[in-house]
Structure formats: structure tokens, C-alpha cells
Write a protein that holds these residues in place. Sequence first.
Motif, PDB file in Angstrom:
ATOM      1  N   ARG A  88       0.840  -1.197   0.000  1.00 42.62           N
ATOM      2  CA  ARG A  88       0.000   0.000   0.000  1.00 42.62           C
ATOM      3  C   ARG A  88       0.880   1.254   0.000  1.00 42.62           C
ATOM      4  N   ALA A  89       0.392   2.291  -0.656  1.00 48.31           N
ATOM      5  CA  ALA A  89       1.181   3.512  -0.833  1.00 48.31           C
ATOM      6  C   ALA A  89       0.733   4.640   0.084  1.00 48.31           C
ATOM      7  N   SER A  90      -0.266   4.405   0.927  1.00 50.18           N
ATOM      8  CA  SER A  90      -0.765   5.469   1.798  1.00 50.18           C
ATOM      9  C   SER A  90      -1.121   4.894   3.159  1.00 50.18           C
ATOM     10  N   LEU A  91      -1.318   5.782   4.134  1.00 49.25           N
ATOM     11  CA  LEU A  91      -1.758   5.354   5.453  1.00 49.25           C
ATOM     12  C   LEU A  91      -3.220   4.916   5.400  1.00 49.25           C
ATOM     13  N   TYR A  92      -3.642   4.237   6.432  1.00 51.80           N
ATOM     14  CA  TYR A  92      -5.040   3.829   6.535  1.00 51.80           C
ATOM     15  C   TYR A  92      -5.900   4.998   6.996  1.00 51.80           C
ATOM     16  N   SER A  93      -7.172   4.934   6.683  1.00 51.22           N
ATOM     17  CA  SER A  93      -8.189   5.787   7.299  1.00 51.22           C
ATOM     18  C   SER A  93      -9.029   4.898   8.206  1.00 51.22           C
ATOM     19  N   PRO A  94      -9.793   5.468   9.125  1.00 49.12           N
ATOM     20  CA  PRO A  94     -10.690   4.631   9.931  1.00 49.12           C
ATOM     21  C   PRO A  94     -11.652   3.817   9.069  1.00 49.12           C
TER      22      PRO A  94
END
Length: 359
Positions: A88-94
Motif C-alpha cells: 500500500r502507498a498510503s496510510l489507513y483511514s478509519p
Amino acid sequence: MRRTRGRSIEVETLAEFDRRVAAGAGSLSGWHLQNLDLRERGAVLRDLSVGGALFLGCRLEPADEESVRARGAVVFPEVPGSPVDVYRASLYSPEDLYDTERYADSLDARAYAWSRQPSTVDLTLAQALHDHAVDDALTAWVRGRRLVGVMGGHAVRRGEPAYADAARLGRRLGAARVVATGGGPGAMEAANLGAYLAGRPADDLADALGVVAGVPEFRPVDAWVGAAFEVLRRWPDGDESLGIPTWHYGHEPPNAFATSVAKYFRNATREAILLEVCDAGIVFLPGAAGTVQEIFQDACENYYADESSVAPMVLVGREHWTHDVPAWPALRRMATGLPMERHVHLVDSVDEAADLVLR
């Protein structure tokens, strides 16, 4: 920092790939292509020199994958059986983690259950690749932001004075800095909630505290997270904050108020990163073994740092940190005579803590 120029560059969107090719790129040497769906770019790839390129979790037609490998590219395929995107290239969201109505079916729950399987090469490789990808995304995310940490126990219940205090602290800090926590329940959730509502009137925070107080504990998770998402629906578009939880403590679900979530499998990595990114200092609320570990891990960094690199450490709760869990005497003794000495503090209120960190 994500590399976008020079001999090595990271390409994380199909739009960026198309733009660079349209701009005249003839060779992908040094390119790190991450998590791209290139199944409709076969003709383009066949016209490019791909020797020295690295394809991480990209989706390719079988013939195209064989072609780029034969022409000198390195292809890391998806790891079978993993519920998480290891590239994955981004952080997680809730919303990423709570992606189903029932928590038991969510990505967060599935990832925890998967991580508890007997160790295999595929399992450990997937977790290592995932944590590397999250670390890379977090490095890019923190750039240009000043982060202040709030550490504290997961056992603080919604509706308790300690929860409200942590939320007020998060609100004050979030008005001037980006708040970072361990991303879990209790004091961590409260600080992220306060930061989320930092730009709104104090009455909104009081109302939000009333909403979540109806479900004081994080078991069962469905009701607990449901109350949090009710707050998000009533007050959308809150201020940003960061949570850095771990599936090592999978029994502690991530809170929904951290707008960006860097969730790791390895707790040791997560602990080190959490303390490292808090360049504007850390406030330590009353806690137990986990918070004590964070205090002295942070103290070790400050102990060996020159004064220009020391970040403030503020412990809240004289009685707690002097008598109940006597971390303060050891910390004060350790700091004596060193540059860190004037940067460690013991106070009784979250307002005093905020004043020290924000001065």
C-alpha cells in the motif's frame, strides 16, 4: 521521504506513470512502481526499457510480467493469503479498517486473525513488506508537519474525568500542532477526539463526549466504534491527527478519531516510530507498563541527544508518577546535568502540560 527525482524515483499512481511516460521517459531504470494496475499498459511497457525497474505488487498481464522479467526488471508479486495490501502507498483511514458493518468481518479484525496464525515464510514476508510500506507512507505523511505525542493508558473509560481531560489536551494541542497517539482506545482515543474537534467550539467537544459516554468500554467493539462514527457523522471534516497502533495488541481496536492511521504488525517497530515522529514533544498521561516503556524509550533518545534535538517530555499526575508508578524520580535523576534536564517536567494538569509543550 518519497523520491520523485534523481536516479531512483517512486511511482505510486497510474496517473503519475502516464504523466512521466507522456513527458518522454524511455527507460524505467531506477523506478519503483508500487501497487499499480498496469494490465492495460502492456503496449506501453513493451516500448520501454525496463531493466533496473522494481515492480512492487503491481498487477500485470501474465505475458507482460514474463516480458518485463525477461528484460531485466524485478517483480515482487502479491503475497498469497494476505488480507492486507502489503504494498500500500498510503496510510489507513478509519473507514479502511472498519470497512464492514460488523467488526468481526472488518479488515482490522481479519488482519489480526490472520496475524495470529502459525508463522510461515509467506506470513512473515507479507508482514515485513506491509510494515515497510506503511513506514514509507508515514515518512511522506509527516513531512512538513510538527507532531506532538500524547501517550496514556488504554483502560481509561469514556465518561470518566480522565477521558475528558485527555480530550481537552488533544483539543488544545491540535489547535497548534498535529497530535499523534498510539491509536488505540482510552486516553489515546480521547486525545485524537479532542484533536479532531480542535477547530470547533468547546461546546461541540462536550457534546461529543456525551455521545461516546453512552458506550464507555471498547468491548463489544461494534457499539463502541458505532458511537465514534456517530460523532464523525455529526461533526464531519474535523482536524487531522495521527494514530500509530499495532496488530500485536489486536484485542485493542484502533480508534476512529485519528484521521490517518499507520498500523503495524511489529510492535517494536511501531513503538520506535511513534516516539521518533513526535518532534514537538510528548505528554505522558497516567498509564501502566506500556506508558512507562514509552517514557524511558523516549528518555533514552533525549539522553544521548544534543540540546537542539531534545524534545519536551511532560508527565501529568504528580501522585501517579511519583508514588503509584514512580517513573518520575528515575527520569529526573537520569536527566540531571544533561541538556535534557530543562526539558523534562512533572505537572498536575493537562493545561499545564499544554502550556509547556506549546510555549
